[in-house]
Design a protein around this motif. Structure first.
Motif, PDB file in Angstrom:
ATOM      1  N   ASP A   1      11.828 -41.209  50.941  1.00  8.48           N
ATOM      2  CA  ASP A   1      10.943 -40.133  50.513  1.00  8.48           C
ATOM      3  C   ASP A   1      11.173 -38.941  51.435  1.00  8.48           C
TER       4      ASP A   1
ATOM      5  N   ARG B   1       9.929 -35.851  51.165  1.00  5.58           N
ATOM      6  CA  ARG B   1       8.743 -35.027  51.411  1.00  5.58           C
ATOM      7  C   ARG B   1       7.930 -35.585  52.588  1.00  5.58           C
ATOM      8  N   ASP B   2       7.660 -36.889  52.560  1.00  4.15           N
ATOM      9  CA  ASP B   2       6.853 -37.513  53.610  1.00  4.15           C
ATOM     10  C   ASP B   2       7.688 -38.144  54.719  1.00  4.15           C
ATOM     11  N   ARG B   3       9.034 -38.155  54.534  1.00  6.77           N
ATOM     12  CA  ARG B   3       9.972 -38.691  55.518  1.00  6.77           C
ATOM     13  C   ARG B   3       9.648 -40.148  55.855  1.00  6.77           C
TER      14      ARG B   3
ATOM     15  N   GLU C   1       7.871 -46.758  58.634  1.00 13.75           N
ATOM     16  CA  GLU C   1       7.933 -45.500  59.373  1.00 13.75           C
ATOM     17  C   GLU C   1       9.250 -45.413  60.122  1.00 13.75           C
TER      18      GLU C   1
END
Length: 191
Positions: free
Chosen positions: A138, A140-142, A152
């Protein structure tokens, strides 16, 4: 449904292949020559996942059909029944062949084609998301997702995965990866 086009002029071989593919859960479209194979492909509106083509067929040979299909779709999987791998084909099987070998190769090519199609659909649905196999990145949210579960990442891990996701099926050298992730001017030990 998984759809396979079989183009083989020898009826006994074609029937043998069709029976085995149907047992393996495939929807099969049959053609006894190259011209009929092209017509069947068009009748199906290009809705063919994998084509198994005999190289030596009347009217149009397997090579002509392979070139035609590849020009129509880069997504279709093509397996040639021949003695050597030809340009445009994904795989080949030499005659005589075992049914289990042919089924394994059709399954492998079908899996590659379906993964490619799923990734393309995901990219259209969410342009900020790139999917490779069970993993989605993703932008956008990395965040990296594995089967929908978030993982994460550090900045370096994200840049590394970004580079790998953008270069699928490409062999990347260690120095290329280091230069892309850390930059040209940064000194790191490449071991």
């Amino acid at each position: 449904m998984k759809k396979v086009l079989i183009a083989e002029d020898e009826a006994s071989i074609r029937e043998f292949i069709v029976i085995n593919l149907k047992r393996s859960g495939y929807d099969v479209v049959e053609a006894e020559n190259g011209e009929e194979a092209i017509n069947k492909y068009e009748e199906e509106n290009g809705n063919i996942d994998v084509a198994v083509l005999d190289i030596m067929m009347p009217l149009k040979d397997g090579l002509e059909v392979c070139k035609y299909l590849r020009a129509k779709s880069s997504k279709i999987g093509i397996i040639m029944l021949t003695a050597k791998l030809l340009v445009g084909a994904d795989d080949y099987v030499t005659k005589p062949f075992s049914p289990s070998e042919l089924m394994a190769r059709v399954d492998a090519v079908y899996r590659r084609v379906s993964i490619m199609n799923e990734n393309e659909k995901a990219a259209v649905a969410n342009p900020d998301l790139t999917t490779v196999g069970d993993f989605s990145l993703d932008y956008r949210d990395r965040i990296l997702y594995k089967n929908g579960s978030p993982i994460e990442l550090t900045q370096i891990e994200f840049q590394l995965l970004d580079y790998l996701f953008k270069n699928p099926d490409v062999t990347l050298s260690r120095s290329d990866i280091l230069n892309k992730v850390w930059g040209d001017g940064y000194f790191v030990d490449d071991k």
